[in-house]
Design an enzyme around this catalytic site. Structure first.
Site: not given
Length: 254
Positions: A38, A137, A207, A210, A225, A228, A235
């Site tokens: 990332d 990406e 996330c 999950c 999150c 979860c 990042d």
């Protein structure tokens, strides 16, 4: 065989630039090891293994010196315009003009060389990992630097965030994502590895533990999150999602 050759000048230095073709036998490795990457403006990269590199900000660090030199340069240009040619004053101004020009070129050349070294060094660090595929990406970098459209309310123009966007564009240009991805790709190919691009949508919001979509602002650097309870660097969480997207695109994971 050398195909083309040119001589170019950058700052106060001359360079010989040539291109040639060298046959290289590269053994393509089996895609069995993956790492997600990332890219960012605070950490240059954060990978799915938890490694990171801080953005060096070479241009930002030299910005004050550049502004000072450019201000002196602009003042000198105005003086030269108002001074008669072949006069003693003009000759003196011309000497100062050349000195300032060389000083400006030298600073820009240093920034370019520092960035170039950093990008190559960082690509080597990423590719030194025991993985065969680096997943990144598919960023529209030119689109990210596009100026915001004028904002109008009634007959009057209102602030459209152009000033803040200008600062963001400067940071994106300084960090050198486009050049880094080019360097990373050709170095990977030479090593028999590959760089795989995936869509960037929601990689920072989802996330990685999950799959729940947790909306957060750009200023929020921690992924927490509510479904979860998983907590991680924003990042790092994105890098894990990027790696998983790469594996999914090849049908290796559901």
């Amino acid at each position: 065989v050398i195909k083309t050759m040119t001589i170019k000048k950058e700052g106060h230095k001359f360079f010989c630039v040539f291109s040639c073709e060298i046959p290289v036998a590269v053994e393509r490795k089996v895609q069995k090891g993956f790492v997600g990457l990332d890219l960012g403006l605070i950490d240059f990269f954060y990978d799915s293994d938890g490694s990171s590199a801080v953005v060096p900000k070479f241009f930002r660090k030299s910005e004050k010196r550049l502004k000072r030199l450019q201000r002196r340069f602009s003042v000198l240009l105005e003086k030269r315009k108002k001074t008669k040619k072949d006069s003693e004053e003009r000759k003196s101004l011309d000497k100062t003009f050349q000195k300032l020009l060389k000083a400006l070129q030298k600073v820009h050349s240093k920034i370019k060389n520092q960035r170039h070294h950093f990008l190559h060094h960082t690509a080597n660090i990423v590719l030194s990992k025991k993985v065969d595929t680096v997943v990144v990406e598919d960023l529209n970098i030119q689109g990210m630097k596009r100026r915001p459209k004028p904002k109008k309310e009634g007959d009057e123009f209102v602030p459209n965030g152009a000033s803040a966007k200008s600062g963001l564009n400067k940071s994106i240009s300084d960090v050198g994502w486009y050049s880094f991805l080019q360097i990373l790709t050709y170095k990977a190919e030479a090593m028999g590895k590959s760089v795989l691009k995936v869509p960037p949508h929601y990689t920072s919001q989802d996330c990685s533990a999950c799959g729940a979509r947790i909306k957060k602002s750009l200023s929020n650097r921690t992924h927490s999150c509510t479904e979860c309870g998983y907590v991680a660097n924003r990042d790092h969480n994105a890098a894990i999602n990027i790696m998983r997207l790469g594996q999914q695109s090849l049908g290796l994971v559901p």
